[in-house]
Design a protein around this motif. Structure first.
Motif, short mmCIF file in Angstrom:
data_model
loop_
_atom_site.label_atom_id
_atom_site.label_comp_id
_atom_site.label_asym_id
_atom_site.label_seq_id
_atom_site.Cartn_x
_atom_site.Cartn_y
_atom_site.Cartn_z
N LYS A 24 -2.96 42.28 16.06
CA LYS A 24 -1.77 42.89 16.51
C LYS A 24 -0.14 43.08 15.42
N ASN A 25 -0.49 42.02 14.68
CA ASN A 25 0.51 42.61 13.16
C ASN A 25 -0.03 43.66 12.52
N LEU A 26 -0.01 44.41 12.99
CA LEU A 26 -0.79 45.62 11.50
C LEU A 26 0.36 46.31 11.28
N LYS A 27 1.04 46.63 12.35
CA LYS A 27 1.83 48.13 12.68
C LYS A 27 2.79 47.14 11.94
N LYS A 28 3.15 45.92 12.13
CA LYS A 28 4.57 45.30 11.54
C LYS A 28 4.33 44.96 10.27
N LEU A 29 3.07 45.18 9.86
CA LEU A 29 2.97 44.57 8.42
C LEU A 29 3.11 46.06 7.15
N ALA A 30 2.81 47.23 7.80
CA ALA A 30 2.44 48.15 7.12
C ALA A 30 3.83 49.25 7.09
#
Lengths: 296, 278
Positions: free
Chosen positions: A165-171
């Motif tokens: 769920k947090n992949l996009k924020k991490l990227a």
């Protein structure tokens, strides 16, 4: 601060608090309730003024003594020194501590706190200018993004649904860090973003991208050759994506040599385990770490 | 392949339970699965089986799984491990159907779709049909089953192994970039990949030169000689309940799996006819 926790909360509690903090404006200076416990620091730590504390934190790295890191964290929590909370410093301290803990609960608690500190810095406080920054303020923003991302990655690492769920924020945070502060942590933004692209579900399911992973990790290994994880993660990408055995061994041997000859402080044990695990998977025989240095 | 996509996604999931001697074998064959290695798939599959065991009322450890993304390895495992259940591609189902007496139990519904469509993509302005691609390079991560492609995807019109110069890749995105760069003449994509093109910067530079018929999705099939009707029904019911279960929903939500529904023999009649027609 530092209340004793007598019952271990469900694993998702610190993570949920992190996500709540990320998704809401939040109080300007609220840290997670379930903090990593620091015992008796008042008696053990030299109390520094804000300037000296900032200088000390700026010099922190993987080799910094754990005691000094803990003292700095304690002082940040209790003093809440004006200005420092506008920088990457508190999140950096949390990351350096989390990185050297093998216990996953401690790692997650520290990392969750690190995320919150980074969020506080990004929220900004018009009463304070960025503290002690010489030169380009946006470099500091890049650092904040880096430590936000790397702490978030640690916090959700063992909770895959949350990680996805947090992949996009991490990227997004890591891309900003690569753009603004690529040198931080010896190529840290390149290294961590490259690893993210390698580990994430590949297109079209997710943001995983083998080409980007290889490019970023090669850049990290070539431009910042002194950090062992740059070579370890590049080796992992080569093994997973290219199956280039000679190159994999070359990078693993380089990582092994750096771990053997360098001073990596509290993180060394964990990094050595990562190296051994990958070498085993890739069926690469490493030079024994307790043997003589290569070439001697 | 859509099934492959959610299996790959499952590979990220956490830890599972032990396997027991004498357990019922579930074989997971994931051709075209890129770089998914058995060690990656293992915890994910164990987690799913643990949920299924609970839903079906089986004791923990009733099922044991094996995983491969290699087609040849899959055929060897079918022979050696004698699975009762097969989680695999439509191509391998059709290939092994007669020998194992395979009975489709459930089919997945993903992102609103319950059928698969394949397309051959080319650069805009390029060939608009297969005739213009004879002898050209065809890439992508869906080229591991050329017989399936010949008989079903291309419905016997072309044999891709000889009609094209096949350049399989483990990474779909890389193949599409190579197409845009002119290093490939065409790329075979599935429905999920085609829909996701819109999110790529070079989507406007590509167009389909071929579109397959709608093909059924396959979820889980049972080996009729090893899984008796009552057990098959029990498994079908458990799988159908997976996405409605709290823990199972976590698995389903992650990968756009909306549901599993019972598969009927008629769902596969058309493709079976195509396969048998050779």
């Amino acid at each position: 601060m530092g209340r004793k926790v007598s019952i271990t909360p469900p694993y998702w509690v610190p993570i949920a608090l992190v996500l709540f903090a990320l998704s809401s404006a939040g109080c300007r200076f609220s840290l997670p309730d379930d903090l990593y416990t620091l015992h008796g620091m008042e008696a053990k730590c030299e109390e520094l003024d804000v300037d000296r504390l900032a200088e000390r934190i700026a010099a922190f790295g993987p080799t910094s003594p754990t005691h000094q890191l803990k003292c700095a964290l304690w002082q940040l929590r209790t003093m809440r020194p004006q200005g420092i909370h506008q920088t990457a410093a508190p999140a950096k301290v949390c990351f350096l501590l989390a990185d050297r803990h093998l216990d996953s609960t401690d790692r997650e608690r520290l990392a969750s706190e690190g995320v919150r500190w980074a969020e506080i810095a990004l929220e900004g406080d018009p009463r304070f200018a960025l503290y002690g920054i010489k030169g380009d303020n946006s470099v500091e923003e890049g650092r904040v993004s880096y430590y936000l991302a790397i702490n978030l990655g640690i916090a959700v690492h063992d909770h895959t649904a949350l990680a996805v769920k947090n992949l996009k924020k991490l990227a997004s945070e890591l891309r900003r860090a690569v753009r603004l502060s690529p040198d931080e942590d010896q190529g840290g933004p390149l290294r961590v973003l490259g690893l993210l692209y390698l580990m994430a579900p590949p297109w079209p399911q997710g943001i995983g991208d083998g080409d980007k992973a290889l490019t970023l990790l090669r850049q990290a290994a070539e431009h910042y050759p002194g950090h062992p994880l740059n070579h370890l993660f590049y080796a992992q990408a080569l093994w997973e994506l290219e199956e280039d055995e000679p190159k994999v061994k070359q990078e693993l041997d380089r990582c092994n040599e750096l771990l053997k000859t360098g001073k990596w402080g509290g993180a060394k044990e964990r990094w050595q385990k990562l190296l051994k695990d990958l070498a085993k998977d890739a069926e690469v025989k490493l030079i024994p770490l307790d043997g003589p240095p290569p070439g001697s | 392949m859509r099934l492959a996509a959610w299996i790959l996604g499952l590979s990220l999931l956490g830890l599972g339970g032990p396997s027991a001697q004498g357990a019922t074998e579930v074989l997971v064959c994931y051709p075209g699965g890129g770089n998914v290695k058995p060690r990656q798939a293992k915890p994910a599959m164990e987690k799913m089986l643990a949920v299924l065991e609970r839903l079906g009322g089986w004791p923990a450890g009733t099922f044991h799984h094996q995983f491969t993304s290699d087609v040849d390895e899959c055929r060897k495992l079918i022979a050696s491990s004698k699975p009762a259940y097969l989680l695999t591609s439509l191509g391998l189902y059709l290939e092994q159907r007669a020998g194992l007496d395979l009975v489709p139990l459930v089919k997945p519904k993903m992102a609103g779709q319950d059928a698969e469509v394949y397309r051959v993509l080319v650069k805009k302005g390029g060939p608009t049909d297969l005739a213009g691609l004879k002898g050209k390079t065809l890439g992508g991560n869906l080229l591991d089953e050329p017989v399936f492609l010949k008989r079903i995807v291309f419905a016997g019109k072309v044999d891709p192994a000889t009609y094209f110069t096949l350049e399989p890749s483990k990474r779909a995105l890389r193949a599409l970039r190579q197409l845009v760069q002119g290093k490939l003449d065409a790329v075979l994509v599935n429905e999920q990949q085609f829909k996701a093109l819109a999110g790529l910067p070079f989507a406007k530079d590509l167009q389909p030169a071929f579109t397959s018929a709608k093909l059924p999705l396959l979820g889980l099939a049972a080996a009729g000689k090893r899984a008796k009707p009552a057990e098959r029904a029990r498994m079908a019911k458990a799988m159908s309940g997976l996405c409605g279960d709290t823990k199972g929903k976590e698995i389903c939500d992650l990968f756009g799996l909306q549901a599993f529904s019972k598969a009927a023999p008629k769902d596969y009649e058309t493709v079976i006819e195509l396969w048998d027609a050779k």
